[in-house]
Design a protein around this motif. Structure first.
Motif, short mmCIF file in Angstrom:
data_model
loop_
_atom_site.label_atom_id
_atom_site.label_comp_id
_atom_site.label_asym_id
_atom_site.label_seq_id
_atom_site.Cartn_x
_atom_site.Cartn_y
_atom_site.Cartn_z
N GLU A 155 44.41 20.84 40.04
CA GLU A 155 45.79 21.06 39.60
C GLU A 155 45.93 20.79 38.10
O GLU A 155 46.60 21.53 37.38
N GLY A 156 45.29 19.71 37.66
CA GLY A 156 45.33 19.36 36.23
C GLY A 156 44.67 20.45 35.40
O GLY A 156 45.14 20.78 34.31
N GLU A 158 44.42 23.65 36.12
CA GLU A 158 45.32 24.82 36.07
C GLU A 158 46.47 24.56 35.10
O GLU A 158 46.83 25.43 34.31
N ALA A 159 46.99 23.32 35.16
CA ALA A 159 48.12 22.97 34.28
C ALA A 159 47.70 22.91 32.82
O ALA A 159 48.55 22.99 31.94
N LYS B 46 55.76 22.31 38.86
CA LYS B 46 54.92 23.51 38.74
C LYS B 46 55.69 24.69 38.15
O LYS B 46 55.12 25.54 37.47
N LEU B 49 55.64 24.21 34.53
CA LEU B 49 54.32 24.57 33.97
C LEU B 49 54.08 26.08 34.00
O LEU B 49 53.08 26.56 33.47
N LEU B 51 53.48 27.86 36.68
CA LEU B 51 52.43 28.20 37.65
C LEU B 51 52.98 28.95 38.86
O LEU B 51 52.21 29.44 39.67
N TYR B 77 49.96 17.26 32.22
CA TYR B 77 50.37 17.10 33.61
C TYR B 77 49.47 16.03 34.27
O TYR B 77 48.25 16.10 34.17
#
Lengths: 258, 239
Positions: A155-156, A158-159, B46, B49, B51, B77
């Protein structure tokens, strides 16, 4: 003999990198699925060759491996990754059996792909091993930092702007290509042990990711070499002995850890 | 303006996870986001962000984060620890370098990580793991930090340390928390969420019995501390 040692060295490198990636991606069963889907590809090439159409097994095996990796990913979205990979595994095996059932006189040929034989490695197989080693190491080296970030914290990653879908596709391609290349030597059934067990041991004792791969690679080399040498003394498949040793080593490592 | 949301909604498999959110967050604000499980707190982060594909509009530093990926360079994040592969053999220094090659020694000292740089992440306590993740987030000197449940499995000492550092940070901070009490004195505003925006404002204006009941569908007891700030109790059980 030199070509066998050379092949074992390359297999150790490929299997340790790809095995570690699959273990850390929490999808170690993907190795088994890819191996069996490659087997379905081989079965199709044998089916065609039994009807006079000679085609390279490697191409079919690679295409099937990539196709079933994609199917696993697709199925994983429906429920969870374990179920997705398992159903994909079952589908690939079903296809392999269907292809073999309608093929003519291929039983001995498929045996080599099912259980593998190191001493049957041909020059063409060595060429595929060299090519795959170069591709795997180049991709792994080029994307190393991103892979590390993604495996630790998807997740990190992707962020932070990393294209995780592309990166995951690259990981699956590395795993698929590695397994396809190696099944000729260690077999589709036993590839799982050679890829996953040494990586799991390496992961347990390593102090960093690179060290984990180095440990895994050393263990794989030792298992394959021992399997090959022992197979001279007792009439048992070298890859079976290697897989047996790898699994026992994993057991001892886990006992020691606990 | 750090964030501006207008009629922001998000659906997952035809189910509304966020519904018609309208809010603005100024640069440098420290915001706590609260709500029960499934309220859409992580989903909101999210969306910020970029996403997720949202309905309505969300602007981060004046830009649409789903199309302007440059925005991510300004945002750090910190995900929930449960999403990490903690069995990966990776040292603290490797984790800190994920967001920035250059390490800021001051941050390392602030988080008391100097003697832990070569320690494996998996060998750290929950509190120190969280410190490392937040230190990693600060390494790239972000303009905005999004934290998803930063106090889960973190002892009181580390909670206090993390809160003090977040207070000092020169960035907009959004922290999803189940228990507001460790940071209630540090936050500027609180967002109470349960798919829709229940309340958004100063803690004392948000933590009314009505708002808490609306968010959690249960009576949440509150106490008023010496400074006159309302503390909701048992927030972690209900959240």
């Amino acid at each position: 003999m030199d070509s066998i040692f050379f092949s074992i060295t390359l297999i150790s490198v490929i299997a340790s990198v790809s095995g570690s990636l699959s273990v850390f991606r929490r999808a170690s069963f993907l190795v088994a699925t890819v191996a069996h889907s490659a087997l379905a590809g081989v079965a199709l090439s044998l089916l065609l060759s039994s009807y006079g159409l000679e085609l390279d097994y490697f191409v079919f095996a690679t295409l099937f491996a990539i196709l079933f990796s994609a199917i696993s990913t697709l199925f994983s979205k429906f429920y969870n990754i374990d179920t997705g990979i398992s159903i994909s595994f079952a589908l690939s095996m079903a296809l392999a059996v269907i292809f073999l059932s309608i093929s003519r006189n291929v039983s001995t040929k498929i045996w080599a792909f099912l259980f593998g034989e190191l001493y049957l490695i041909t020059e063409k197989d060595i060429f595929y091993l060299v090519m795959t080693t170069v591709i795997v190491l180049l991709l792994f080296g080029f994307f190393y930092e991103k892979i590390l970030f993604f495996l630790f914290d998807p997740e990190g990653a992707e962020a932070s702007g990393i294209n995780v879908k592309l990166l995951d596709t690259i990981l699956v391609l590395i795993i698929a290509l590695s397994v396809v290349t190696v099944i000729r030597s260690v077999g589709a059934v036993l590839a799982y042990a050679i890829f996953v067990a040494p990586s799991a041991v390496g992961k347990t004792f390593a102090r960093n990711f690179k060290q984990s791969i180095l440990y895994s690679s050393t263990i794989t080399f030792f298992c394959l070499l021992a399997g090959f040498l022992i197979s001279f003394s007792i009439p048992v498949s070298a890859s079976a002995i290697s897989a047996f040793i790898a699994s026992i080593l994993y057991l001892f490592a886990m006992i020691r850890k606990s | 303006m750090a964030i501006k949301a207008k009629n922001l909604s998000f659906s997952y498999r035809k189910k509304k996870v966020l519904e018609n959110l309208n809010f603005e967050i100024k640069d440098g604000e420290f915001i706590a986001i609260l709500g029960p499980n499934g309220a859409g707190k992580t989903t909101l982060l999210k969306c910020i962000l970029g996403l997720l594909k949202v309905e309505g509009e969300i602007l981060v530093f004046g830009k649409d984060p789903s199309t302007c990926k440059k925005i991510l360079e300004m945002i750090s994040y910190v995900p929930q620890k449960s999403t990490l592969s903690t069995d990966l053999p990776i040292t603290v220094i490797d984790v800190l370098r994920m967001n920035s090659k250059e390490l800021n020694e001051e941050i390392i000292e602030d988080f008391e990580l100097c003697d832990k740089m070569k320690t494996l992440f998996r060998e750290l306590s929950g509190g120190f793991q969280q410190r490392v993740l937040i230190a990693r987030a600060l390494m790239k000197n972000p303009k905005m930090i999004l934290l998803d449940e930063p106090f889960n499995g973190v002892d009181v000492l580390s909670q206090e340390k993390i809160t003090k550092i977040l207070e000092k940070v020169n960035a907009t901070v959004l922290a999803v928390v189940h228990n507001i009490n460790p940071i209630i004195h540090a936050v500027d505003r609180v967002m109470l969420l349960n798919r829709e925006l229940i309340a958004f404002g100063k803690p004392n204006d948000v933590f009314t019995k009505e708002n808490l009941f609306k968010a959690y569908k249960a009576e949440i007891p509150v106490v008023i501390c010496e400074e006159g700030i309302i503390h909701p109790l048992y927030g972690d059980q209900h959240g």
